[in-house]
Design an enzyme around this catalytic site. Structure first.
Site, short mmCIF file in Angstrom:
data_model
loop_
_atom_site.label_atom_id
_atom_site.label_comp_id
_atom_site.label_asym_id
_atom_site.label_seq_id
_atom_site.Cartn_x
_atom_site.Cartn_y
_atom_site.Cartn_z
N ARG A 1 -12.43 -7.38 -2.14
CA ARG A 1 -11.39 -7.39 -1.12
C ARG A 1 -12.06 -7.60 0.24
O ARG A 1 -13.15 -7.08 0.49
CB ARG A 1 -10.61 -6.05 -1.10
CG ARG A 1 -10.04 -5.62 -2.46
CD ARG A 1 -9.00 -6.55 -3.03
NE ARG A 1 -7.92 -6.86 -2.10
CZ ARG A 1 -6.89 -6.05 -1.86
NH1 ARG A 1 -6.80 -4.88 -2.44
NH2 ARG A 1 -5.93 -6.41 -1.03
N GLU B 1 0.85 -1.19 0.00
CA GLU B 1 0.00 0.00 0.00
C GLU B 1 0.89 1.24 0.00
O GLU B 1 2.12 1.13 0.01
CB GLU B 1 -0.96 -0.07 1.20
CG GLU B 1 -1.82 -1.35 1.11
CD GLU B 1 -2.89 -1.48 2.18
OE1 GLU B 1 -3.36 -0.46 2.70
OE2 GLU B 1 -3.27 -2.63 2.48
N LYS C 1 0.16 4.34 -4.70
CA LYS C 1 0.89 3.08 -4.83
C LYS C 1 1.84 3.10 -6.02
O LYS C 1 2.49 2.08 -6.31
CB LYS C 1 -0.10 1.92 -4.98
CG LYS C 1 -1.07 1.79 -3.79
CD LYS C 1 -2.04 0.64 -4.06
CE LYS C 1 -3.19 0.66 -3.08
NZ LYS C 1 -4.22 -0.32 -3.43
#
Ligand SMILES: [Zn+2]
Length: 253
Positions: free
Chosen positions: A243, A3, A55
């Site tokens: 997710r 991340e 990212k």
């Protein structure tokens, strides 16, 4: 997946070991690397600055050449001061004296001009990054409210166009720290709640960057339980990417 906090930390380490130095080695031994042909163009150039944008990582070299990298799910950087090379056949090797930075795998690795990198549509669409200088919490909260309105909070937080650098672990911990249920729709949250969750995301990322690890809350805590109340932590896939959201139904409202 790494991340934003991890990518910022990697960029800092590249600057520390290779910043201001001329590349003695620049190559891409792995034939599957997108830079297999072009990596040697970096040889002899000075690494001016590595920076993270969410990212994504941009590494600027002399001669207005930019390396754009995104690790995706499986990519890795290996950065070492002592010349110890990893065993895998890397996608990119950069070295100056004994210091080296090596990328294996990744979603994206390319060379472009400064102008092209600046105009990259994905980078231009990124939302504010809590770890960049000048991050404006109130502006970021407004952006979450306007762009995320009809979506569930936990899902909206993963959208890089709203906030850049937040991945699954950070969004789970930010919702927990702010004590907000990630399944609530953004439009139903108060201004105080929205600012609260953005503030917690920023705090968690700052802590992670300075301490080298994120505070541990509910992320992947479905076995050990909630650190605040001791109750069970729920886990369920959320959003199009499915997710896994982790949350404490007792503490998060
Ligand atoms: Zn709890």
């Amino acid at each position: 997946m790494p991340e934003g906090d991890t990518v910022h930390s990697l960029a800092g380490r590249i600057n520390l070991l290779l910043g201001g130095r001329e590349m003695g080695i620049a190559d891409a031994p792995n034939p599957r690397s997108p830079l297999h042909q072009r990596a040697p163009e970096l040889e002899g150039r000075t690494l001016e600055l590595a920076e993270a944008l969410g990212k994504h990582m941009l590494i600027h070299f002399s001669g207005a050449l930019v390396l754009h990298s995104h690790l995706g799910m499986n990519g890795r950087w290996w950065i070492a001061a002592d010349g110890e090379w990893p065993r895998a056949r890397p996608w990119l090797r950069l070295a100056s004296g004994p210091a080296l930075a090596v990328q294996t795998g990744g979603r994206l690795l390319r060379l472009s001009s400064e102008v092209r990198a600046r105009n990259d549509p994905t980078l231009r669409a990124l939302g504010p990054d809590p770890l960049r200088a000048g991050f404006d919490l109130e502006a970021a909260a407004r952006r979450l409210r306007s762009l995320g309105a009809d979506r569930e909070l936990g899902e909206a937080l993963l959208d890089q166009r709203i906030l850049a650098g937040i991945g699954n672990a950070i969004r789970n911990e930010a919702c927990f720290a702010a004590r907000i249920d990630p399944w609530r729709r953004v439009v139903d949250l108060s201004a105080v709640e929205i600012e609260g969750v953005v503030r917690e995301a920023e705090r968690i990322m700052q802590v992670s960057l300075s301490d080298g690890q994120r505070p541990r809350g509910v992320h992947r805590a479905d076995r050990r339980g909630c650190p605040a109340c001791g109750g069970p932590v729920s886990a369920r896939g959320q959003g199009d990417a499915n997710r896994t959201a982790f949350w404490c139904p007792r503490c998060q409202r």
